[in-house]
Design a protein around this motif. Structure first.
Motif, PDB file in Angstrom:
ATOM      1  N   UNK A 118      -5.644 -13.437   2.105  1.00  0.00           N
ATOM      2  CA  UNK A 118      -6.241 -11.880   1.852  1.00  0.00           C
ATOM      3  C   UNK A 118      -5.093 -11.127   1.565  1.00  0.00           C
ATOM      4  N   UNK A 119      -4.045 -11.167   2.341  1.00  0.00           N
ATOM      5  CA  UNK A 119      -2.829 -10.132   1.927  1.00  0.00           C
ATOM      6  C   UNK A 119      -2.180 -10.027   0.523  1.00  0.00           C
ATOM      7  N   UNK A 120      -2.252 -11.487   0.201  1.00  0.00           N
ATOM      8  CA  UNK A 120      -1.570 -11.578  -1.096  1.00  0.00           C
ATOM      9  C   UNK A 120      -2.430 -11.163  -2.012  1.00  0.00           C
ATOM     10  N   UNK A 121      -3.786 -11.213  -2.099  1.00  0.00           N
ATOM     11  CA  UNK A 121      -4.721 -10.656  -3.075  1.00  0.00           C
ATOM     12  C   UNK A 121      -4.721  -9.173  -2.866  1.00  0.00           C
ATOM     13  N   UNK A 122      -4.593  -8.503  -1.900  1.00  0.00           N
ATOM     14  CA  UNK A 122      -4.524  -7.085  -1.749  1.00  0.00           C
ATOM     15  C   UNK A 122      -3.069  -6.578  -2.423  1.00  0.00           C
ATOM     16  N   UNK A 123      -1.982  -7.268  -2.386  1.00  0.00           N
ATOM     17  CA  UNK A 123      -0.929  -7.013  -3.122  1.00  0.00           C
ATOM     18  C   UNK A 123      -1.127  -6.954  -4.526  1.00  0.00           C
ATOM     19  N   UNK A 124      -2.018  -8.122  -4.754  1.00  0.00           N
ATOM     20  CA  UNK A 124      -2.225  -8.036  -6.177  1.00  0.00           C
ATOM     21  C   UNK A 124      -2.925  -7.024  -6.947  1.00  0.00           C
ATOM     22  N   UNK A 125      -4.112  -6.608  -5.936  1.00  0.00           N
ATOM     23  CA  UNK A 125      -4.722  -5.253  -6.322  1.00  0.00           C
ATOM     24  C   UNK A 125      -3.810  -4.043  -6.484  1.00  0.00           C
ATOM     25  N   UNK A 126      -3.018  -4.088  -5.616  1.00  0.00           N
ATOM     26  CA  UNK A 126      -1.823  -2.921  -5.576  1.00  0.00           C
ATOM     27  C   UNK A 126      -0.973  -3.062  -6.849  1.00  0.00           C
ATOM     28  N   UNK A 127      -0.689  -3.900  -7.180  1.00  0.00           N
ATOM     29  CA  UNK A 127       0.189  -4.048  -8.299  1.00  0.00           C
ATOM     30  C   UNK A 127      -0.621  -3.938  -9.594  1.00  0.00           C
ATOM     31  N   UNK A 128      -1.722  -4.288  -9.743  1.00  0.00           N
ATOM     32  CA  UNK A 128      -2.582  -4.073 -10.819  1.00  0.00           C
ATOM     33  C   UNK A 128      -2.803  -2.624 -10.860  1.00  0.00           C
ATOM     34  N   UNK A 129      -3.140  -1.755  -9.755  1.00  0.00           N
ATOM     35  CA  UNK A 129      -3.445  -0.551  -9.706  1.00  0.00           C
ATOM     36  C   UNK A 129      -2.240   0.156 -10.400  1.00  0.00           C
ATOM     37  N   UNK A 130      -0.843  -0.310  -9.894  1.00  0.00           N
ATOM     38  CA  UNK A 130       0.164   0.421 -10.484  1.00  0.00           C
ATOM     39  C   UNK A 130       0.390   0.337 -11.883  1.00  0.00           C
ATOM     40  N   UNK A 131       0.001  -0.845 -12.269  1.00  0.00           N
ATOM     41  CA  UNK A 131       0.071  -1.071 -13.917  1.00  0.00           C
ATOM     42  C   UNK A 131      -0.985  -0.420 -14.681  1.00  0.00           C
ATOM     43  N   UNK A 132      -2.033  -0.071 -13.996  1.00  0.00           N
ATOM     44  CA  UNK A 132      -3.160   0.517 -14.504  1.00  0.00           C
ATOM     45  C   UNK A 132      -2.849   2.123 -14.322  1.00  0.00           C
ATOM     46  N   UNK A 133      -1.997   2.549 -13.794  1.00  0.00           N
ATOM     47  CA  UNK A 133      -1.618   3.867 -13.361  1.00  0.00           C
ATOM     48  C   UNK A 133      -2.627   4.629 -12.499  1.00  0.00           C
ATOM     49  N   UNK A 134      -3.045   3.806 -11.517  1.00  0.00           N
ATOM     50  CA  UNK A 134      -4.189   4.443 -10.687  1.00  0.00           C
ATOM     51  C   UNK A 134      -3.607   4.934  -9.261  1.00  0.00           C
ATOM     52  N   UNK A 135      -3.050   5.987  -9.188  1.00  0.00           N
ATOM     53  CA  UNK A 135      -2.267   6.167  -7.830  1.00  0.00           C
ATOM     54  C   UNK A 135      -3.423   6.237  -6.796  1.00  0.00           C
ATOM     55  N   UNK A 136      -4.455   6.823  -6.972  1.00  0.00           N
ATOM     56  CA  UNK A 136      -5.799   6.834  -6.053  1.00  0.00           C
ATOM     57  C   UNK A 136      -5.989   5.451  -5.376  1.00  0.00           C
ATOM     58  N   UNK A 137      -5.902   4.301  -6.163  1.00  0.00           N
ATOM     59  CA  UNK A 137      -6.305   3.090  -5.541  1.00  0.00           C
ATOM     60  C   UNK A 137      -5.027   2.376  -4.807  1.00  0.00           C
ATOM     61  N   UNK A 138      -3.990   2.792  -5.503  1.00  0.00           N
ATOM     62  CA  UNK A 138      -2.648   2.107  -4.570  1.00  0.00           C
ATOM     63  C   UNK A 138      -2.680   2.934  -3.399  1.00  0.00           C
ATOM     64  N   UNK A 139      -3.012   4.284  -3.179  1.00  0.00           N
ATOM     65  CA  UNK A 139      -3.209   4.919  -2.034  1.00  0.00           C
ATOM     66  C   UNK A 139      -3.763   4.558  -0.993  1.00  0.00           C
ATOM     67  N   UNK A 140      -5.294   3.888  -1.534  1.00  0.00           N
ATOM     68  CA  UNK A 140      -6.357   3.516  -0.899  1.00  0.00           C
ATOM     69  C   UNK A 140      -5.862   2.387  -0.290  1.00  0.00           C
ATOM     70  N   UNK A 141      -5.110   1.447  -0.834  1.00  0.00           N
ATOM     71  CA  UNK A 141      -4.717   0.025  -0.572  1.00  0.00           C
ATOM     72  C   UNK A 141      -3.653   0.098   0.606  1.00  0.00           C
TER      73      UNK A 141
END
Length: 194
Positions: A118-141
């Motif tokens: 689960x943690x690895x998947x959350x890290x992957x979501x965070x990395x994708x949010x960074x690639x997509x320039x989505x600071x709100x999603x990064x902050x949420x995670x």
């Protein structure tokens, strides 16, 4: 036809408020929701395995029941976030959980494997949010999940080590008594669940 139009009309209204929320992030969050629900069901099965009369580990039962509640709360938190961002929540079938474990140590090791996944998947979501320039999603995670996951992994690793040292029925019994008095995997979440 009017009912169908009403649905799509409402869906369109949700979409007009969508901003900077990539479809790839929406898909990854849906995957995360379903992963959290899978963990919820697995922890629930584990809790009631340890509650059986022939297993009789009330502390372990309580610990895994609390973990199940925490995983469901995580899924709900992500679903609420998706609605705020104009996304569409897509729930999938939850796989059948493993029904029983040889002992407490086996259950704890399985729990740690799930938490790492689960943690690895959350890290992957965070990395994708960074690639997509989505600071709100990064902050949420970051604000809602990452530190709690690390804390939970440490607790499980410590419990595994304690059980490895216990090595007999008396040790397992004493460990179960100890778990009955703990705040759970994520004590900072108010001892009500994660």
């Amino acid at each position: 036809m009017a009912l169908l139009f009403g649905f799509f009309g409402r869906r369109h209204m949700s979409m007009i408020m969508r901003q900077n929320f990539a479809k790839s992030c929406e898909k990854k969050l849906n995957d995360q929701i379903n992963m959290e629900l899978k963990a919820c069901h697995q922890y629930l099965a584990m809790a009631f395995h340890y509650d059986r009369a022939d297993v009789s580990s009330p502390g372990v039962h309580r610990f895994f029941l609390q973990a199940s509640n925490e995983e469901r709360e995580h899924a709900e938190k992500i679903m609420k976030y998706m609605n705020k961002r104009g996304g569409l929540v897509r729930l999938s079938a939850v796989p059948e959980p493993i029904p029983c474990f040889a002992d407490t140590l086996a259950g704890l090791k399985h729990a740690l494997e799930m938490e790492l996944e689960v943690n690895q998947h959350l890290l992957d979501v965070h990395a994708l949010a960074g690639q997509e320039n989505d600071p709100n999603l990064c902050d949420f995670i970051e604000a809602n999940f990452l530190q709690e996951q690390v804390d939970g992994q440490k607790v499980l690793a410590e419990y595994i080590r304690q059980m490895e040292r216990a090595k007999d029925d008396l040790g397992e019994y004493l460990f179960d008594k100890y778990l009955s008095s703990t705040a759970g995997m994520h004590p900072s979440s108010g001892s009500k669940g994660h």
